[in-house]
Motif scaffolding. Structure first.
Motif, PDB file in Angstrom:
ATOM      1  N   GLY A 233       0.782  -1.232   0.000  1.00 57.65           N
ATOM      2  CA  GLY A 233       0.000   0.000   0.000  1.00 57.65           C
ATOM      3  C   GLY A 233       0.812   1.278   0.000  1.00 57.65           C
ATOM      4  O   GLY A 233       0.267   2.359  -0.208  1.00 57.65           O
ATOM      5  N   VAL A 234       2.120   1.196   0.240  1.00 59.01           N
ATOM      6  CA  VAL A 234       2.967   2.400   0.226  1.00 59.01           C
ATOM      7  C   VAL A 234       3.264   2.753  -1.226  1.00 59.01           C
ATOM      8  O   VAL A 234       3.815   1.934  -1.967  1.00 59.01           O
ATOM      9  N   THR A 235       2.881   3.951  -1.623  1.00 61.74           N
ATOM     10  CA  THR A 235       3.079   4.382  -3.013  1.00 61.74           C
ATOM     11  C   THR A 235       3.900   5.663  -3.137  1.00 61.74           C
ATOM     12  O   THR A 235       4.314   6.011  -4.242  1.00 61.74           O
ATOM     13  N   HIS A 236       4.112   6.378  -2.020  1.00 62.53           N
ATOM     14  CA  HIS A 236       4.822   7.654  -2.072  1.00 62.53           C
ATOM     15  C   HIS A 236       5.966   7.696  -1.063  1.00 62.53           C
ATOM     16  O   HIS A 236       5.905   7.035  -0.020  1.00 62.53           O
ATOM     17  N   ASN A 237       6.974   8.469  -1.393  1.00 63.12           N
ATOM     18  CA  ASN A 237       8.164   8.622  -0.566  1.00 63.12           C
ATOM     19  C   ASN A 237       8.409  10.113  -0.327  1.00 63.12           C
ATOM     20  O   ASN A 237       8.162  10.939  -1.199  1.00 63.12           O
ATOM     21  N   THR A 238       8.906  10.440   0.862  1.00 57.07           N
ATOM     22  CA  THR A 238       9.353  11.794   1.176  1.00 57.07           C
ATOM     23  C   THR A 238      10.868  11.798   1.117  1.00 57.07           C
ATOM     24  O   THR A 238      11.529  10.992   1.776  1.00 57.07           O
ATOM     25  N   GLU A 239      11.410  12.703   0.313  1.00 60.96           N
ATOM     26  CA  GLU A 239      12.849  12.779   0.065  1.00 60.96           C
ATOM     27  C   GLU A 239      13.370  14.126   0.559  1.00 60.96           C
ATOM     28  O   GLU A 239      12.905  15.174   0.126  1.00 60.96           O
TER      29      GLU A 239
END
Length: 154
Positions: A93-99
């Motif tokens: 379910g994880v689709t986005h990352n914070t960079e």
């Protein structure tokens, strides 16, 4: 060996010289994909700066805190959709990352020690050429910030 899912918080470290030559490394799992140093936190509480220094050491063999080196947190973050080919590394379910963006100014182009499981080639290019080589739009944009950030980097 089963690994725990990656934490969707990572760093992007643009390694550069005072005259804005930028180090790029080519991904082993995606030939032709050139990038700056990137990597996820090892644990949720890991400080951003600790993650940045660790990833620089792991991916290049460089010490971000060596004399003449200056690691700077740019105070900027990107949130992006994780490429589908790499989503299996994250929890379902994880689709986005914070960079979180960092710069590491080194005195001159330095030789690096690549981990062959992660990267196969390296090179130093003037900032505009380096930005053009990046496969990731957020990486290219970070490199394009270098001239605007000017004295903050040295």
């Amino acid at each position: 060996m089963n690994r725990p899912p990656k934490i969707p918080q990572s760093v992007l470290v643009v390694i550069h010289t005072p005259d804005l030559h930028v180090l790029l490394i080519e991904r082993a799992d995606a030939p032709g994909f050139w990038q700056s140093v990137t990597g996820a936190k090892d644990f949720a509480e890991e400080a951003w700066g600790q993650t940045a220094a660790r990833e620089v050491a792991e991916e290049t063999g460089l010490d971000a805190h060596a004399p003449g080196h200056r690691l700077r947190d740019w105070g900027l973050e990107n949130v992006y959709e994780i490429y589908p080919q790499w989503r299996h590394r994250y929890a379902p379910g994880v689709t986005h990352n914070t960079e979180r963006l960092f710069g590491l100014c080194v005195p001159a182009p330095l030789p690096v020690r690549l981990n062959p499981r992660e990267h196969t080639a390296q090179g130093w290019w003037p900032w505009a050429q380096a930005a053009e080589r990046c496969f990731s739009p957020s990486n290219a944009e970070a490199i394009l910030w270098l001239p605007r950030l000017g004295g903050m980097m040295v």
